[in-house]
Motif scaffolding. Sequence first.
Motif, PDB file in Angstrom:
ATOM      1  N   HIS A 100       2.161   7.976 -17.587  1.00  0.00           N
ATOM      2  CA  HIS A 100       3.317   7.465 -18.006  1.00  0.00           C
ATOM      3  C   HIS A 100       4.062   7.169 -16.499  1.00  0.00           C
ATOM      4  N   ASP A 101       3.298   6.836 -15.386  1.00  0.00           N
ATOM      5  CA  ASP A 101       4.132   6.476 -14.070  1.00  0.00           C
ATOM      6  C   ASP A 101       3.599   5.222 -13.819  1.00  0.00           C
ATOM      7  N   ASN A 102       4.173   4.685 -12.893  1.00  0.00           N
ATOM      8  CA  ASN A 102       3.693   3.205 -12.178  1.00  0.00           C
ATOM      9  C   ASN A 102       2.252   3.478 -11.568  1.00  0.00           C
ATOM     10  N   VAL A 103       1.318   2.417 -11.883  1.00  0.00           N
ATOM     11  CA  VAL A 103       0.080   2.424 -11.443  1.00  0.00           C
ATOM     12  C   VAL A 103      -0.188   1.098 -10.806  1.00  0.00           C
ATOM     13  N   GLN A 104      -0.862   1.313  -9.314  1.00  0.00           N
ATOM     14  CA  GLN A 104      -0.675   0.140  -8.409  1.00  0.00           C
ATOM     15  C   GLN A 104      -2.127   0.137  -7.940  1.00  0.00           C
ATOM     16  N   LEU A 105      -2.838  -1.086  -7.829  1.00  0.00           N
ATOM     17  CA  LEU A 105      -3.811  -1.410  -7.153  1.00  0.00           C
ATOM     18  C   LEU A 105      -3.936  -2.315  -6.041  1.00  0.00           C
ATOM     19  N   ALA A 106      -4.367  -1.970  -4.927  1.00  0.00           N
ATOM     20  CA  ALA A 106      -4.013  -2.737  -3.754  1.00  0.00           C
ATOM     21  C   ALA A 106      -5.139  -2.741  -2.833  1.00  0.00           C
ATOM     22  N   VAL A 107      -5.344  -3.765  -1.852  1.00  0.00           N
ATOM     23  CA  VAL A 107      -6.165  -3.731  -0.814  1.00  0.00           C
ATOM     24  C   VAL A 107      -5.376  -4.392   0.561  1.00  0.00           C
ATOM     25  N   LEU A 108      -6.217  -4.232   1.609  1.00  0.00           N
ATOM     26  CA  LEU A 108      -5.744  -4.495   2.821  1.00  0.00           C
ATOM     27  C   LEU A 108      -5.598  -6.026   3.098  1.00  0.00           C
ATOM     28  N   ARG A 109      -4.574  -6.690   3.664  1.00  0.00           N
ATOM     29  CA  ARG A 109      -4.205  -7.989   4.060  1.00  0.00           C
ATOM     30  C   ARG A 109      -3.703  -7.894   5.346  1.00  0.00           C
ATOM     31  N   GLU A 110      -4.655  -8.234   6.449  1.00  0.00           N
ATOM     32  CA  GLU A 110      -4.213  -8.352   7.754  1.00  0.00           C
ATOM     33  C   GLU A 110      -3.520  -6.879   8.051  1.00  0.00           C
ATOM     34  N   ASP A 111      -1.966  -6.889   8.354  1.00  0.00           N
ATOM     35  CA  ASP A 111      -1.472  -5.599   8.923  1.00  0.00           C
ATOM     36  C   ASP A 111      -0.499  -5.021   7.659  1.00  0.00           C
ATOM     37  N   ARG A 112      -0.758  -5.514   6.297  1.00  0.00           N
ATOM     38  CA  ARG A 112       0.041  -4.972   5.315  1.00  0.00           C
ATOM     39  C   ARG A 112      -0.920  -4.552   4.026  1.00  0.00           C
ATOM     40  N   VAL A 113      -0.415  -4.159   3.057  1.00  0.00           N
ATOM     41  CA  VAL A 113      -0.960  -3.890   1.646  1.00  0.00           C
ATOM     42  C   VAL A 113      -0.693  -5.006   0.701  1.00  0.00           C
ATOM     43  N   LEU A 220      -0.313   6.174  -7.846  1.00  0.00           N
ATOM     44  CA  LEU A 220       0.783   6.495  -9.004  1.00  0.00           C
ATOM     45  C   LEU A 220       1.933   6.474  -8.032  1.00  0.00           C
ATOM     46  N   VAL A 221       3.057   5.924  -8.822  1.00  0.00           N
ATOM     47  CA  VAL A 221       4.202   6.067  -7.960  1.00  0.00           C
ATOM     48  C   VAL A 221       5.317   6.607  -8.780  1.00  0.00           C
ATOM     49  N   ALA A 222       5.802   7.731  -8.658  1.00  0.00           N
ATOM     50  CA  ALA A 222       6.611   8.434  -9.597  1.00  0.00           C
ATOM     51  C   ALA A 222       7.945   9.141  -8.816  1.00  0.00           C
TER      52      ALA A 222
END
Length: 266
Positions: A100-113, A220-222
Motif C-alpha cells: 500500500h505504498d507508492n510504486v514506480q517504474l522508471a528507465v534512463l533518459r539521458e542524465d535523468r530518470v 517503492l516510495v514510503a
Amino acid sequence: MAERARPVSVAGKVMAILNAFAQGDVRLNLSEICRRAGLPLATGHRLVGELVGGGFLERVPDGTYRIGTRLWRIGSQAPAVTGLRELALPHMEDLYEATHDNVQLAVLREDRVLVVERLRGTRSVPVVTQVGATLPLHTTGVGKVLLAFAPPEYREQVLAAGLARHAARTITDTGEMRRCLEQVRRSGYALTRDEMTLGASSVGAPVRDGTGEVVAALSLVARTRSADLRRLLPPLTTAARALSRDVAQHWRGRPETFSAERKAGA
C-alpha cells in the motif's frame, strides 16, 4: 551556466516550451516557462495559449501550467515503453497490494530518470511525480539503481557534471556517491532517505532483460518513519525478479537509454 540559445523557428519555440517541463516540474508559471525556453514573454504567452487551446498544455486555476492530457496520450504510445508498462502493471499492482505504498517504474533518459508508470499509495507519503516526468538520478531509488548498473563511462560523466542538492540529506559528494553505487551493485537494491523530499524514502531494485542487462528499475516510495527494509524489500525484489522474467520472455523493445552524444562518447 551558459545562456540558453533562443529558438528561431516556430517549431523550435514550441519544442522549447514543452521541453521546459522535462525537468520533472509538474506546474510552471508563464515566466518560468519563458525563462527555460529562452523566449520573450509576449511570444511565450501567445504560443502557450495556443498549446492550451490544442490540449497539449493545461492552465490550472492558480495561473500555472501543466502538461495536457492530449500530449500525455500521444507520448504514452511510444513503442519503447508501452510494452514495458503493460508487462509491469500486474506486478506493480501486486506490489501495491502487498505494501500500500507508492510504486514506480522508471528507465534512463539521458542524465535523468523517466517515470514510465506509477501507482499511488493512498495511505503512503504524498508524491507529485507524474508519468512522463523526469527525476534526478542521484536522489531517487530508481535513479541510483539505473546509475549503478549503467556503463562506467556514462556513470562517470554524470558524476562529473555535479550532484545538485534537492534536500538536506542529498548526497552531493562524488566520492560518497561512488561508494553508494558500489554498494547498490553488491546488494542488488538502492535506498534513499529524505534525499529528494523531506519525509519520503524509497527503495529500488533492477529490472533485467534476457541478457541480464538492467533496462529499468522498480521502486517503492514510503514515509521515512515507516520505510522498514524488512517490510519493503522482500515484495519489491520478488516483483522485480518476476517482471525481469516477463521482460526476458516477452519484451522485444528497449528504451533509448542514452542520448546520441553519450553513445558517441562526447
